[in-house]
Design an enzyme around this catalytic site. Structure first.
Site, mmCIF file in Angstrom:
data_model
loop_
_atom_site.group_PDB
_atom_site.id
_atom_site.type_symbol
_atom_site.label_atom_id
_atom_site.label_comp_id
_atom_site.label_asym_id
_atom_site.label_seq_id
_atom_site.Cartn_x
_atom_site.Cartn_y
_atom_site.Cartn_z
ATOM 1 N N GLY A 68 4.091 69.105 30.180
ATOM 2 C CA GLY A 68 5.452 69.609 30.202
ATOM 3 C C GLY A 68 5.622 70.857 29.368
ATOM 4 O O GLY A 68 6.392 71.761 29.723
ATOM 5 N N ARG A 96 7.951 66.858 38.319
ATOM 6 C CA ARG A 96 8.610 66.876 37.016
ATOM 7 C C ARG A 96 9.748 67.900 37.010
ATOM 8 O O ARG A 96 9.661 68.961 37.642
ATOM 9 C CB ARG A 96 7.600 67.176 35.896
ATOM 10 C CG ARG A 96 6.490 66.142 35.812
ATOM 11 C CD ARG A 96 5.709 66.248 34.534
ATOM 12 N NE ARG A 96 6.511 65.821 33.370
ATOM 13 C CZ ARG A 96 6.046 65.774 32.127
ATOM 14 N NH1 ARG A 96 4.794 66.127 31.881
ATOM 15 N NH2 ARG A 96 6.819 65.386 31.145
ATOM 16 N N SER A 142 15.083 66.976 30.095
ATOM 17 C CA SER A 142 14.050 67.255 29.092
ATOM 18 C C SER A 142 14.537 68.333 28.142
ATOM 19 O O SER A 142 14.985 69.398 28.578
ATOM 20 C CB SER A 142 12.752 67.726 29.758
ATOM 21 O OG SER A 142 11.804 68.135 28.778
ATOM 22 N N GLN A 144 12.642 70.129 26.564
ATOM 23 C CA GLN A 144 11.704 71.250 26.706
ATOM 24 C C GLN A 144 12.299 72.379 27.536
ATOM 25 O O GLN A 144 11.891 73.537 27.391
ATOM 26 C CB GLN A 144 10.398 70.773 27.348
ATOM 27 C CG GLN A 144 9.579 69.854 26.459
ATOM 28 C CD GLN A 144 8.367 69.290 27.188
ATOM 29 O OE1 GLN A 144 8.243 69.423 28.405
ATOM 30 N NE2 GLN A 144 7.480 68.653 26.448
ATOM 31 N N GLU A 286 9.020 59.298 23.770
ATOM 32 C CA GLU A 286 7.579 59.219 23.993
ATOM 33 C C GLU A 286 6.962 57.975 23.359
ATOM 34 O O GLU A 286 5.835 57.584 23.690
ATOM 35 C CB GLU A 286 6.872 60.482 23.475
ATOM 36 C CG GLU A 286 6.863 60.637 21.960
ATOM 37 C CD GLU A 286 8.063 61.378 21.434
ATOM 38 O OE1 GLU A 286 7.948 61.969 20.357
ATOM 39 O OE2 GLU A 286 9.130 61.370 22.086
ATOM 40 N N ARG A 317 8.058 56.064 33.712
ATOM 41 C CA ARG A 317 7.549 55.156 32.687
ATOM 42 C C ARG A 317 8.325 53.837 32.625
ATOM 43 O O ARG A 317 7.743 52.799 32.290
ATOM 44 C CB ARG A 317 7.564 55.857 31.324
ATOM 45 C CG ARG A 317 6.449 56.880 31.179
ATOM 46 C CD ARG A 317 6.487 57.605 29.861
ATOM 47 N NE ARG A 317 5.271 58.414 29.696
ATOM 48 C CZ ARG A 317 5.117 59.353 28.779
ATOM 49 N NH1 ARG A 317 6.109 59.615 27.935
ATOM 50 N NH2 ARG A 317 3.986 60.031 28.688
ATOM 51 N N ARG A 358 0.372 57.652 27.574
ATOM 52 C CA ARG A 358 1.202 56.699 26.833
ATOM 53 C C ARG A 358 1.098 55.290 27.419
ATOM 54 O O ARG A 358 1.191 54.305 26.693
ATOM 55 C CB ARG A 358 2.658 57.146 26.826
ATOM 56 C CG ARG A 358 2.908 58.552 26.331
ATOM 57 C CD ARG A 358 2.631 58.755 24.865
ATOM 58 N NE ARG A 358 3.013 60.096 24.446
ATOM 59 C CZ ARG A 358 2.661 60.668 23.299
ATOM 60 N NH1 ARG A 358 1.903 60.017 22.443
ATOM 61 N NH2 ARG A 358 3.055 61.894 23.002
#
Length: 406
Positions: A68, A96, A142, A144, A286, A317, A358
């Site tokens: 990412g 994504r 996100s 980011q 995360e 996830r 993860r």
């Protein structure tokens, strides 16, 4: 921190050094991307990387893998290059969230061609400079998306004023990290208004960066102490940090562990008891897979929420954790933004990792307490810690524990 330091070094006027960088697939992709743009990055010394900025040029192709940081930090930089810069990556990377960043770059004056869903593959038509200005986006998928714009902003003619409009912004500690590193690099940043960040245009001189240990990457190792009733120390744990992974100290304590931070580092001791917890993980999303793994081994129900956005991470996830914990015999209710986990006796089975580091960490933690847990793929841990299997095996061997995840 390594990704941010690399980007800031690349847009500075003078050379920078990065001490103690993270060695992982994500950072290798970042260095390769900067080199493709013409920047000099030397990684010959494992403990100190050297970055010498050069004029950014194209044409270039950048492989983002599944990172990412690469797919969201480098397109704003590519607008400063002269020539076309294309971005693509792993199959999952095309799913994504990227559209809000692409739209904001277009508002800033960058010509961008995106894929059919508004994301990868992407081509940035660099013209050597970017106007910048006021940019509004929904970054609820996100943080980011905001960080990428802020990191490149000192080189934009007007800088930027970035406004987030939409549902609550996740992972705010990562944005604080971005802001603090920008200031440390010499940029003028005003973040006093909620959900508004102003970065002034200006020149960055280059500097030495000291990279902290990856606190989120330490999560499975520290959780190992809790689930086995043992003790694990992560050396060099910072006493002050912007890393959200520092919240592990509170989360593990709530589970029943004892956490001691001293000059050596952080030591976690398990008591043999694991309590259930209720936790808003929106700032530390995360950590969700490892925290969920511990919840599955607790003696009381747990509820985790605030992480709807992790459905758009390396995999969905929330759905993946629910599916795999059920496969092991667990009792899990999948919520739109989290999980409710009611402990039940677990049994061994194959645990699908979905190319997600993860998820592999979560399976490894459960495997310390449940015989016969088999990871379908451990190589995906190279994304952030290439030698995770070796470190994990060494930890288990040194403790004299009878086994672990295969």
């Amino acid at each position: 921190m390594t990704a941010r330091a690399l980007v800031l070094a690349a847009i500075s006027d003078g050379p920078s050094t990065i001490h103690g960088p993270l060695h992982a697939r994500d950072t290798e992709l970042m260095t390769s991307g900067l080199r493709a743009l013409g920047c000099y990055v030397s990684t010959m010394d494992d403990e100190q990387w050297l970055v010498r900025p050069r004029p950014l040029t194209g044409p270039a192709h950048i492989d983002v893998g599944l990172a990412g940081t690469v797919m969201r930090f480098l397109p704003p930089v590519a607008g400063l290059a002269t020539g076309d810069v294309t971005f693509d990556g792993d199959a999952r990377a095309r799913l994504r969230p990227l559209r809000p960043l692409i739209d904001a770059l277009r508002t800033a004056g960058v010509e961008v061609a995106a894929g059919p869903h508004g994301g990868l593959p992407v081509t940035v038509q660099g013209r050597g400079s970017v106007e910048g200005g006021e940019l509004t986006l929904d970054a609820s998928a996100s943080s980011q998306l905001v960080s990428g714009l802020l990191l490149a902003a000192p080189r934009y003619r007007q800088g930027v004023v970035v406004r987030h409009v939409g549902p609550a912004l996740p992972s705010r500690p990562h944005l604080r990290m971005t802001v603090e590193m920008l200031r440390a690099a010499g940029a003028g940043v005003d973040d006093r208004k909620p959900d508004v960040w102003t970065v002034a245009p200006g020149r960055l001189p280059g500097r030495a960066w000291e990279i902290e240990p990856d606190l989120s990457g330490a999560a499975p190792f520290l959780a190992a102490a809790l689930v086995t009733g043992g003790e694990v120390t992560v050396e060099g744990w910072p006493h002050t940090t912007t890393q959200p992974g520092d919240q592990l100290r509170d989360l593990l304590t709530r589970f029943g562990a004892t956490c001691t931070l001293d000059q050596r580092g952080l030591t976690v001791r398990g008591s043999g008891e694991i309590r259930g917890i209720e936790a808003d993980l929106s700032d530390v999303s995360e950590l969700t897979p490892v925290i969920a793994a511990v919840c599955a081994l607790a003696d009381q129900p747990s509820r985790l929420w605030g992480v709807a956005h992790i459905r758009g991470h390396e995999t969905d996830r929330i759905a993946a954790l629910s599916r795999e914990l059920l496969r092991l015999g667990g009792s899990v209710t999948e919520e739109p933004d989290g999980l409710t986990i009611t402990p039940r006796p677990l049994h061994g089975a194959d645990f699908e990792t979905y190319d997600d580091h993860r998820l592999a960490h979560a399976a490894a933690v459960i495997g310390l307490a449940v015989p016969g847990v088999r990871l379908t793929d451990a190589s995906c841990t190279a994304k952030t810690l290439p030698d995770f299997p070796q470190r994990w095996a060494a930890m288990v061997a040194s403790s004299g524990a009878p086994g672990g995840a295969g």
